[in-house]
Scaffold this motif. Structure first.
Motif: not given
Length: 500
Positions: A421-427
């Protein structure tokens, strides 16, 4: 009494300890383990009442047949069993008692002899028949599930809960009828009897033996053959009158003759799929049995006259021809009679003592065996319980390990999910914003001198503005003052000039 008879009696006494009867409690449904003796495991409907007692007759721990007993009439309503080949052996008729019928609080669960029940059962005979009821009467113990139909001499058909009062001639003819029907008609047309269900019952009349035991008006039998695609159902009745011949009836007609018009077999024993051809063959055999019974009845009715004629025509015995013997024979008989009587008395006393000793030894042995059996049962039950508990724990260990592993995997999956989720939000953030955020420190540091310069210029401009304002204000004041004084000085000068 011969030695063989004593051995047979001893064997029967030993068998009494193996005979058991389980009385079903009011809240229990059906006949317990004995439901297997009924078609589709269903006892007859609308035939049992709250006053009746349901008994699952057992032998050596195995159920053998079911009985519905009427304490009010002291005879069974019916006994149900699976068909078996007639036994080749015979045994002495015995009447055993069910202790818990008269004494519900009794701890005795096995049928016992009446002599033993006198001292161990309360209210003995209040709800069931006793052997004494048949003494000095014209009736004998007649079993609904006959001993001769059992698959072996050890099957417990002896209890009085399975018996009704019958005259000797009726009992013999009834049992002969049952033997003939089973051996020649019912079993051969039902797959060797493996799927044959039998219910035998009695309808009480107003007559009672010694005012206690109801004499049946007629006895009946209902048979159901549960063979797929070839089953059938038949009924039979026989009135207790000596001239009565066994009669065949349809099961539905038999149900109409019984109290409360019950349903003996569930779904009328598969009435829609019954094989009419087999029923016709059975009826042919039944007709033969009826003809044989009529012939026997005719012969018995003529036998008293024939017996009288034979007695009249029989030659006299040698003793009768001698005219009662010589005088010496009479004297010897008179002298030897006391000796013979004494010998007979001694013989009977010895036999009675031996009988009591054997019975005492059997009773002590039974008690010891029961005690050992009880201890072994308790030890076995405790061992089984212990092993079951250990087994449950051992079985539970892998389950608990699997639960822990599942929780660990679940936690790891949650962490991985959070990271994703963090990576997706960062991306999902725009690239320009990321560049601005990355270059923000550089711009900030590079803008410090410019900002300081602007601040200094601003401060200098402010001071200059203040000075300009101050000097401008002062200059304006001086200009005003100078203008005022200038006007005043001009007017003075002008006025003075006019005077001259």
């Amino acid at each position: 009494m011969g030695c063989a008879r004593w051995l047979a009696l001893g064997g029967l006494l030993a068998l009494v300890g193996l005979l058991q009867a389980r009385l079903l409690l009011p809240h229990q449904e059906g006949f317990g383990e004995c439901d297997r003796f009924f078609y589709a495991g269903t006892p007859p409907a609308r035939l049992a009442t709250e006053a009746h007692v349901r008994i699952c007759q057992r032998f050596a721990g195995t159920e053998r047949f079911a009985t519905l007993y009427s304490p009010g009439h002291r005879i069974p309503v019916f006994s149900a069993f699976r068909a078996a080949r007639p036994a080749l052996l015979s045994a002495e008729q015995r009447g055993l008692l069910e202790p818990q019928i008269d004494d519900p609080g009794s701890s005795l669960e096995e049928v016992i002899e009446e002599a033993d029940a006198i001292t161990s059962v309360n209210n003995l005979g209040s709800k069931q028949a006793l052997n004494a009821d048949y003494l000095d009467s014209n009736y004998e113990i007649g079993q609904l599930y006959p001993f001769l139909l059992s698959s072996g001499p050890q099957v417990p058909t002896f209890p009085l809960t399975n018996s009704v009062p019958m005259t000797r001639s009726f009992r013999e003819r009834w049992h002969v009828n049952l033997n003939s029907l089973m051996e020649r008609a019912l079993i051969p047309h039902c797959g060797d009897g493996k799927d044959l269900y039998i219910i035998t019952g009695a309808i009480p009349s107003d007559s009672r033996v010694k005012g206690r035991v109801a004499v049946p008006e007629f006895v009946w039998l209902a048979a159901c053959c549960d063979v797929p695609g070839g089953g059938w159902a038949m009924g039979f009745t026989k009135h207790t009158q000596d001239s009565g011949i066994i009669e065949d009836v349809m099961v539905r007609d038999l149900e109409q003759l019984l109290p409360h018009k019950p349903q003996l077999f569930r779904d009328s024993c598969g009435e829609r799929e019954q094989d009419t051809e087999k029923m016709k063959k059975i009826l042919e055999v039944v007709n033969q049995v009826q003809e044989e019974e009529r012939s026997l009845t005719t012969q018995h009715s003529m036998s008293p006259l024939a017996g009288t004629q034979s007695q009249r025509s029989a030659p006299l015995s040698p003793e009768a021809r001698e005219g009662g013997g010589s005088f010496l024979g009479k004297v010897l008989g008179f002298l030897l009679t006391p000796v013979i009587k004494l010998f007979q008395l001694t013989y009977y006393l010895v036999i009675a003592v031996l009988r009591n000793v054997i019975y005492l030894l059997w009773f002590v042995t039974k008690q010891v065996i029961d005690g050992i059996e009880s201890c072994l049962y308790r030890l076995g039950a405790a061992t089984v319980s212990y092993l079951v508990a250990i087994g449950q724990e051992l079985v539970g260990i892998p389950w608990k390990v699997l639960k822990v592993v599942a929780k660990v995997i679940r936690a790891l999956l949650r962490i991985l999910c959070c990271l994703l989720k963090t990576v997706c939000r960062a991306l999902s953030i725009p690239l320009r914003v990321l560049v601005d955020v990355a270059t923000f420190p550089v711009y900030t540091v590079g803008a410090i001198p410019i900002v300081c310069k602007d601040i200094a210029v601003g401060l200098g401009g402010t001071l200059s503005l203040l000075f300009d304002t101050a000097f401008g204000t002062m200059g304006g004041l001086f200009q005003v003052v100078f203008s005022v004084f200038k006007r005043i000085g001009y007017r003075v000068t002008f006025d003075n000039a006019g005077e001259f």
